[in-house]
Enzyme design. Sequence first.
Site, mmCIF file in Angstrom:
data_model
loop_
_atom_site.group_PDB
_atom_site.id
_atom_site.type_symbol
_atom_site.label_atom_id
_atom_site.label_comp_id
_atom_site.label_asym_id
_atom_site.label_seq_id
_atom_site.Cartn_x
_atom_site.Cartn_y
_atom_site.Cartn_z
ATOM 1 N N CYS A 100 0.861 -1.186 0.000
ATOM 2 C CA CYS A 100 0.000 0.000 0.000
ATOM 3 C C CYS A 100 0.897 1.235 0.000
ATOM 4 C CB CYS A 100 -0.900 -0.033 1.237
ATOM 5 S SG CYS A 100 -1.697 1.537 1.599
ATOM 6 N N CYS A 104 -3.480 7.546 -1.758
ATOM 7 C CA CYS A 104 -4.794 7.645 -2.412
ATOM 8 C C CYS A 104 -5.883 8.163 -1.476
ATOM 9 C CB CYS A 104 -5.235 6.280 -2.940
ATOM 10 S SG CYS A 104 -3.905 5.180 -3.320
ATOM 11 N N THR A 191 -4.007 4.473 7.325
ATOM 12 C CA THR A 191 -2.944 4.134 6.388
ATOM 13 C C THR A 191 -2.067 5.345 6.101
ATOM 14 O OG1 THR A 191 -4.352 2.491 5.345
ATOM 15 C CG2 THR A 191 -2.558 3.334 4.027
ATOM 16 N N GLU A 257 -0.116 1.294 9.226
ATOM 17 C CA GLU A 257 -1.311 1.951 9.739
ATOM 18 C C GLU A 257 -1.080 2.401 11.180
ATOM 19 O OE1 GLU A 257 -1.415 -1.132 8.265
ATOM 20 O OE2 GLU A 257 -1.983 -0.222 6.362
ATOM 21 N N HIS A 292 -12.675 5.522 -3.048
ATOM 22 C CA HIS A 292 -11.632 4.634 -2.526
ATOM 23 C C HIS A 292 -11.860 3.188 -2.982
ATOM 24 C CE1 HIS A 292 -7.914 4.390 -0.484
ATOM 25 N NE2 HIS A 292 -8.314 3.461 0.361
ATOM 26 N N TYR A 296 -8.921 0.743 -5.330
ATOM 27 C CA TYR A 296 -8.383 -0.582 -5.044
ATOM 28 C C TYR A 296 -7.857 -1.312 -6.279
ATOM 29 C CZ TYR A 296 -8.805 -0.545 -0.051
ATOM 30 O OH TYR A 296 -8.573 -0.260 1.269
ATOM 31 N N CYS A 298 -5.123 -0.678 -6.934
ATOM 32 C CA CYS A 298 -3.788 -0.921 -6.342
ATOM 33 C C CYS A 298 -3.593 -2.412 -6.088
ATOM 34 C CB CYS A 298 -3.637 -0.139 -5.043
ATOM 35 S SG CYS A 298 -4.680 -0.722 -3.687
ATOM 36 N N GLU A 446 -6.682 -5.621 4.415
ATOM 37 C CA GLU A 446 -7.146 -4.315 3.947
ATOM 38 C C GLU A 446 -8.063 -4.464 2.732
ATOM 39 O OE1 GLU A 446 -4.123 -1.500 3.022
ATOM 40 O OE2 GLU A 446 -5.565 0.121 2.881
#
Length: 483
Positions: A100, A104, A191, A257, A292, A296, A298, A446
């Site tokens: 991560c 974002c 995060t 986090e 969000h 993802y 990502c 996550e």
Amino acid sequence: MPMMTGEQYEESLRKLNLNVYMFGKRVDNLVDDPIIRPSMNAVKLTYDLAHQPEYEDLMTATSHISGKTINRFTHIHQSTDDLVKKTKMGRLLGSLTGCCFQRCVGMDAMNALSIVTYDIDQECGTGYNRRFLDYLAFVQENDLTCDGAMTDPKGDRSLPPHKQPDPDMFMHVVEEREDGIVVRGAKAHQTGAVNSHEIIVMPTISMREEDADYAISFALPADAEGITYIMGRQSCDTRKLEKGTIDRGNGLYGGHESLVVFEDVFVPWERVFMYKEYTFAGRLVEHFASYHRQSYACKAGVGDVLIGATQTAAEYNGAARASHIKDKIIEMNHLNETLFCGSVACACEGHPEPSGTYLVNTLLANVCKQNVTRFPYEIARLAQDIAGGLMVTLPSEADLNSPEVGHLVAKYFKANGAVTTAQRMRILRLIENLTLGTAAVGYLTESMHGAGSPQAQRIMIARQVNMAHKQQVAKKLAGIDEA
Ligand code: SF4
Ligand code: FE
């Protein structure tokens, strides 16, 4: 300085004075801390890539307020093309970091606020949008990393904010002054908060009139007086304190986090973007969540790393040509590309909101994230299947280097003749890192809970599908005339 380099970003963090705790002690030098540093490296890459010509198209954008070239992470989407580039940027960075990269959430918070501050002004005659745009100009001009902070600890889940025995379970205002407000509460699972310059706070659920004190949104410098960070513990985190690099799996990057606590923190009015307009809390939550859920993509990037590692492990094991291995790799790719499809689709089907900001198609964004709660687990299962049990029974790097037993480790864990035992250990440790270690926080749990747990997407899917239309076409074809 509209675009910082990675070095400038790192230096800018050194000037901040965050109050961070980890393993019960205050961390004085965050940037060089061996456990936190890999997460900083991942954010740093978002700055460096923006200066590389081959990534310029994805990593930069033209500011709609200044006309300057800015990092896309500070941009407000002006078209569906912007939304698609955001998706591709996420996959790119996931694939280059294998974790991560944290930036974002701030981008998604700012885009949601650009819409909702405008909507509140239209209905309530307030001046939040101007305030927000001034803040955005400051973020863009200084190329800041912002933490988008939404998730409150929430206490007893059966009770709304105002009924909680401890009122601090949701962020709330405790004092109103002429020059601003004083807030108290906490945001969990944040995060990248300790790698951020700014914290942008939003409510976590829809609110009713009784919860008006909790319907607040604002931004603060990350080192504002009264903010404390407590780092989350990750599986295998202390491997980063050991000598050597093999056992870490990913030697360069990692996400992290923390719990962010606000103990009576002052927020000046110019940084307040919602104040007790409780009817808009739900809209801000939904817009942020939709953005969000698109982000993802990502996970498809991290999936690229895991699939590449798995294919390599199969080759190192000498098993890559077995038909069942080939088929499992195809399955992993099919699932991974399906994740990407959802993010691309909700971006292509985006639309402009009254503020002018482009919002993703929220039904498709929820479908995208629902897939993300499942497919990475199946991809990880297949990776572990192909990697074999050695991934979790391997001796340590220190054993490989031991004068007494090193030769035994090297001899008995040698497979494909062209590959050293150390290389084989490295690729297996990377798969371990992604599916069981520090990176599994981002790739698995996550994926399940980030941007809302699976049930949150199912509620949105149920609400957004056009069931009346589906029934109408079915009845027509079946020859049913209920009238
Ligand atoms: Fe970005 Fe993905 Fe991390 Fe969320 S989980 S902050 S979308 S990299
Ligand atoms: Fe996330």
